[in-house]
Design a protein around this motif. Structure first.
Motif, PDB file in Angstrom:
ATOM      1  N   GLU A 155      49.615  48.195  65.637  1.00  0.00           N
ATOM      2  CA  GLU A 155      49.657  48.171  67.101  1.00  0.00           C
ATOM      3  C   GLU A 155      49.114  46.851  67.644  1.00  0.00           C
ATOM      4  O   GLU A 155      49.674  46.267  68.585  1.00  0.00           O
ATOM      5  CB  GLU A 155      48.841  49.333  67.660  1.00  0.00           C
ATOM      6  CG  GLU A 155      49.469  50.705  67.387  1.00  0.00           C
ATOM      7  CD  GLU A 155      48.587  51.827  67.892  1.00  0.00           C
ATOM      8  OE1 GLU A 155      47.480  51.516  68.388  1.00  0.00           O
ATOM      9  OE2 GLU A 155      48.995  53.008  67.777  1.00  0.00           O
ATOM     10  N   ILE A 156      48.039  46.364  67.045  1.00  0.00           N
ATOM     11  CA  ILE A 156      47.486  45.077  67.484  1.00  0.00           C
ATOM     12  C   ILE A 156      48.469  43.954  67.203  1.00  0.00           C
ATOM     13  O   ILE A 156      48.648  43.028  68.012  1.00  0.00           O
ATOM     14  CB  ILE A 156      46.133  44.820  66.787  1.00  0.00           C
ATOM     15  CG1 ILE A 156      45.090  45.849  67.254  1.00  0.00           C
ATOM     16  CG2 ILE A 156      45.631  43.415  67.072  1.00  0.00           C
ATOM     17  CD1 ILE A 156      43.798  45.793  66.497  1.00  0.00           C
ATOM     18  N   HIS A 157      49.161  44.033  66.046  1.00  0.00           N
ATOM     19  CA  HIS A 157      50.132  43.004  65.703  1.00  0.00           C
ATOM     20  C   HIS A 157      51.308  43.017  66.678  1.00  0.00           C
ATOM     21  O   HIS A 157      51.875  41.958  67.017  1.00  0.00           O
ATOM     22  CB  HIS A 157      50.626  43.236  64.268  1.00  0.00           C
ATOM     23  CG  HIS A 157      51.478  42.112  63.746  1.00  0.00           C
ATOM     24  ND1 HIS A 157      52.840  42.104  63.875  1.00  0.00           N
ATOM     25  CD2 HIS A 157      51.146  40.970  63.111  1.00  0.00           C
ATOM     26  CE1 HIS A 157      53.329  41.001  63.341  1.00  0.00           C
ATOM     27  NE2 HIS A 157      52.312  40.291  62.869  1.00  0.00           N
ATOM     28  N   LYS A 158      51.693  44.192  67.166  1.00  0.00           N
ATOM     29  CA  LYS A 158      52.768  44.259  68.159  1.00  0.00           C
ATOM     30  C   LYS A 158      52.330  43.659  69.484  1.00  0.00           C
ATOM     31  O   LYS A 158      53.125  43.017  70.177  1.00  0.00           O
ATOM     32  CB  LYS A 158      53.192  45.712  68.367  1.00  0.00           C
ATOM     33  CG  LYS A 158      53.924  46.315  67.167  1.00  0.00           C
ATOM     34  CD  LYS A 158      54.275  47.785  67.434  1.00  0.00           C
ATOM     35  CE  LYS A 158      54.982  48.402  66.225  1.00  0.00           C
ATOM     36  NZ  LYS A 158      55.286  49.839  66.446  1.00  0.00           N
ATOM     37  N   GLU A 159      51.075  43.862  69.844  1.00  0.00           N
ATOM     38  CA  GLU A 159      50.590  43.290  71.093  1.00  0.00           C
ATOM     39  C   GLU A 159      50.475  41.776  71.015  1.00  0.00           C
ATOM     40  O   GLU A 159      50.713  41.090  72.012  1.00  0.00           O
ATOM     41  CB  GLU A 159      49.220  43.881  71.439  1.00  0.00           C
ATOM     42  CG  GLU A 159      49.269  45.364  71.790  1.00  0.00           C
ATOM     43  CD  GLU A 159      47.892  45.918  72.076  1.00  0.00           C
ATOM     44  OE1 GLU A 159      46.924  45.132  71.991  1.00  0.00           O
ATOM     45  OE2 GLU A 159      47.779  47.123  72.372  1.00  0.00           O
ATOM     46  N   CYS A 160      50.143  41.231  69.848  1.00  0.00           N
ATOM     47  CA  CYS A 160      50.018  39.781  69.676  1.00  0.00           C
ATOM     48  C   CYS A 160      51.415  39.204  69.430  1.00  0.00           C
ATOM     49  O   CYS A 160      51.875  39.109  68.285  1.00  0.00           O
ATOM     50  CB  CYS A 160      49.069  39.446  68.521  1.00  0.00           C
ATOM     51  SG  CYS A 160      47.397  40.073  68.768  1.00  0.00           S
ATOM     52  N   VAL A 161      52.099  38.843  70.507  1.00  0.00           N
ATOM     53  CA  VAL A 161      53.480  38.376  70.398  1.00  0.00           C
ATOM     54  C   VAL A 161      53.546  37.032  69.690  1.00  0.00           C
ATOM     55  O   VAL A 161      54.507  36.723  68.983  1.00  0.00           O
ATOM     56  CB  VAL A 161      54.096  38.273  71.817  1.00  0.00           C
ATOM     57  CG1 VAL A 161      55.574  37.908  71.733  1.00  0.00           C
ATOM     58  CG2 VAL A 161      53.913  39.585  72.553  1.00  0.00           C
ATOM     59  N   PHE A 162      52.517  36.199  69.858  1.00  0.00           N
ATOM     60  CA  PHE A 162      52.570  34.855  69.306  1.00  0.00           C
ATOM     61  C   PHE A 162      52.504  34.849  67.778  1.00  0.00           C
ATOM     62  O   PHE A 162      52.818  33.841  67.153  1.00  0.00           O
ATOM     63  CB  PHE A 162      51.418  34.010  69.867  1.00  0.00           C
ATOM     64  CG  PHE A 162      50.056  34.606  69.628  1.00  0.00           C
ATOM     65  CD1 PHE A 162      49.362  34.367  68.466  1.00  0.00           C
ATOM     66  CD2 PHE A 162      49.489  35.434  70.583  1.00  0.00           C
ATOM     67  CE1 PHE A 162      48.125  34.916  68.269  1.00  0.00           C
ATOM     68  CE2 PHE A 162      48.249  35.991  70.377  1.00  0.00           C
ATOM     69  CZ  PHE A 162      47.568  35.731  69.218  1.00  0.00           C
ATOM     70  N   LEU A 163      52.098  35.976  67.134  1.00  0.00           N
ATOM     71  CA  LEU A 163      52.007  36.005  65.681  1.00  0.00           C
ATOM     72  C   LEU A 163      53.357  36.183  65.026  1.00  0.00           C
ATOM     73  O   LEU A 163      53.553  35.749  63.893  1.00  0.00           O
ATOM     74  CB  LEU A 163      51.064  37.134  65.236  1.00  0.00           C
ATOM     75  CG  LEU A 163      49.589  36.953  65.603  1.00  0.00           C
ATOM     76  CD1 LEU A 163      48.792  38.165  65.168  1.00  0.00           C
ATOM     77  CD2 LEU A 163      49.024  35.700  64.963  1.00  0.00           C
ATOM     78  N   HIS A 164      54.305  36.817  65.710  1.00  0.00           N
ATOM     79  CA  HIS A 164      55.608  37.024  65.100  1.00  0.00           C
ATOM     80  C   HIS A 164      56.732  36.416  65.935  1.00  0.00           C
ATOM     81  O   HIS A 164      57.877  36.823  65.833  1.00  0.00           O
ATOM     82  CB  HIS A 164      55.888  38.522  64.910  1.00  0.00           C
ATOM     83  CG  HIS A 164      55.647  39.338  66.141  1.00  0.00           C
ATOM     84  ND1 HIS A 164      56.556  39.429  67.174  1.00  0.00           N
ATOM     85  CD2 HIS A 164      54.572  40.073  66.522  1.00  0.00           C
ATOM     86  CE1 HIS A 164      56.077  40.208  68.122  1.00  0.00           C
ATOM     87  NE2 HIS A 164      54.861  40.606  67.770  1.00  0.00           N
ATOM     88  N   SER A 165      56.404  35.448  66.822  1.00  0.00           N
ATOM     89  CA  SER A 165      57.443  34.766  67.589  1.00  0.00           C
ATOM     90  C   SER A 165      57.927  33.548  66.831  1.00  0.00           C
ATOM     91  O   SER A 165      57.191  32.940  66.048  1.00  0.00           O
ATOM     92  CB  SER A 165      56.887  34.342  68.953  1.00  0.00           C
ATOM     93  OG  SER A 165      55.794  33.473  68.773  1.00  0.00           O
ATOM     94  N   ASP A 166      59.190  33.172  67.072  1.00  0.00           N
ATOM     95  CA  ASP A 166      59.803  32.047  66.386  1.00  0.00           C
ATOM     96  C   ASP A 166      59.381  30.764  67.080  1.00  0.00           C
ATOM     97  O   ASP A 166      59.677  30.564  68.264  1.00  0.00           O
ATOM     98  CB  ASP A 166      61.318  32.176  66.430  1.00  0.00           C
ATOM     99  CG  ASP A 166      61.995  31.143  65.526  1.00  0.00           C
ATOM    100  OD1 ASP A 166      61.256  30.433  64.814  1.00  0.00           O
ATOM    101  OD2 ASP A 166      63.233  31.051  65.551  1.00  0.00           O
ATOM    102  N   PRO A 167      58.673  29.842  66.399  1.00  0.00           N
ATOM    103  CA  PRO A 167      58.223  28.627  67.074  1.00  0.00           C
ATOM    104  C   PRO A 167      59.369  27.723  67.475  1.00  0.00           C
ATOM    105  O   PRO A 167      59.270  26.962  68.423  1.00  0.00           O
ATOM    106  CB  PRO A 167      57.307  27.963  66.031  1.00  0.00           C
ATOM    107  CG  PRO A 167      57.734  28.501  64.722  1.00  0.00           C
ATOM    108  CD  PRO A 167      58.239  29.876  64.989  1.00  0.00           C
TER     109      PRO A 167
END
Length: 370
Positions: free
Chosen positions: A215-227
């Motif tokens: 759930e925390i990983h889903k809230e942290c969008v910048f961790l799985h966004s494409d740079p």
């Protein structure tokens, strides 16, 4: 004066470092005075932006692609790229454009340049060395280190070189390891049913932890966004900056816990002080004094209001203004005039009444005679 002297010394230091590192923007410049160096580093100009661009590309060679993609002189785009890079290095805010333009205070500009110059590689061999060669060199160094016969002596010295704080931390870790080993031995001696129950409890706690992390990983969008899709103009926090912030926070918490254990614990565990019976008398006296102070303030306000009212009345009495018939008179003079006119009117009225009475009495006498 001391601040300007410090800024001049820092300007000379940064300028000499740039010349020693071979910055092309300062080659051919023979500046000898500190004021000229300070003006070069802290005055808004394209030359200053070129120096910052060279420092950033020397730190991160991949930045050359971003600057080469800019067509022609575009200072606004160049400033945005430099601000984004310094923000990712945790050296400035994301909207701190004045610092990169050179509009902010010289002290902030010199501090930023000093931090950037300190990150630069010290020699050309270190700057131009490919990543593969660095990896090979590091692997060779690690092999040499682990194959050394003095490795165990270094890891377990007879004379402990650590300070007192680190010794306490290491002793706690050893005690925690020993307690975990004893707990594992006890768990081995437990019956099979108890082991299964403990395994179930551990499995449930791990599952709960895993769901919370997801759930925390889903809230942290910048961790799985494409740079690449977001670009350098993205407002999200980069993972390296987040890791650095977490490391700094853990270090601060560790330092505070050590300081609390060594200095603050004995003061925090003390019992609350016991108040004496005379404390109630002091509180009563304080409340009475506070009430007396309020009454005195009210009396003072009353006296001030009375003085203000008296001065207002005196001003009204002394002030001369136009009344009827175009004469300028004060209020007391006008009142005296009205009194005098009223007395004259009363005198005339009384005389006229007496005459009327006399005339009526004479008429009555004449009528009786007839």
């Amino acid at each position: 004066m001391a601040g300007s002297l410090k800024e001049s010394e820092l300007s000379v230091k940064i300028y000499n470092k740039l010349q020693a590192l071979g910055c092309p923007s300062v080659e051919g410049l023979f500046l000898r005075e500190a004021d000229g160096m300070k003006a070069l580093l802290c005055t808004p100009s394209m030359h200053r932006l070129d120096i910052l661009q060279w420092i950033c590309t020397s730190i991160c060679p991949s930045m050359k692609k971003h600057f080469s993609g800019l067509k022609g002189p575009q200072p606004d785009s160049q400033i945005k790229e430099l601000v984004q890079f310094c923000h990712e290095m945790l050296l400035c805010r994301q909207d701190d454009f004045d610092l990169i333009k050179g509009v902010s205070s010289p002290q902030r500009q010199l501090a930023l340049l000093e931090q950037l110059v300190d990150v630069l590689p010290r020699d050309e061999s270190e700057a131009g060395e490919p990543l593969s060669e660095q990896v090979c060199r590091n692997e060779a160094l690690l092999k040499e280190l682990f194959s050394s016969p003095h490795l165990q002596t270094m890891l377990h010295p007879t004379c402990n070189p650590w300070p007192v704080e680190i010794r306490e931390l290491l002793s706690r870790r050893e005690a925690a390891g020993q307690s975990s080993n004893t707990a594992s031995k006890k768990s081995r001696n437990l019956p099979s049913k108890q082991r299964e129950d403990s395994l179930k409890e551990v499995t449930e706690s791990l599952q709960k932890t895993n769901t919370a992390l997801e759930e925390i990983h889903k809230e942290c969008v910048f961790l799985h966004s494409d740079p690449q899709s977001s670009g350098r103009s993205s407002t999200h926090l980069s993972p390296p900056a987040l890791r650095l912030a977490i490391v700094d926070l853990s270090q601060l918490m560790t330092a505070f816990s050590q300081l609390y254990d060594s200095d603050f614990r004995e003061y925090c565990n003390r019992a609350a002080p016991q108040l004496r019976e005379s404390a109630e008398a002091f509180s009563t006296a304080h409340s009475l004094l506070a009430a007396c102070t309020k009454e005195l303030q009210a009396l003072n306000q009353l006296s001030v209001t009375s003085l203000a009212l008296t001065s207002t009345v005196e001003g009204q009495q002394q002030c001369r203004r136009f009344w009827s018939r175009g004469h300028m008179q004060s209020l007391p003079a006008k009142i005296e005039e009205l009194k005098r006119r009223y007395k004259d009117f009363l005198c005339i009225y009384q005389r006229s009444r007496e005459r009327m009475r006399e005339e009526s009495a004479g008429e009555k006498r004449d009528y009786r005679r007839e």
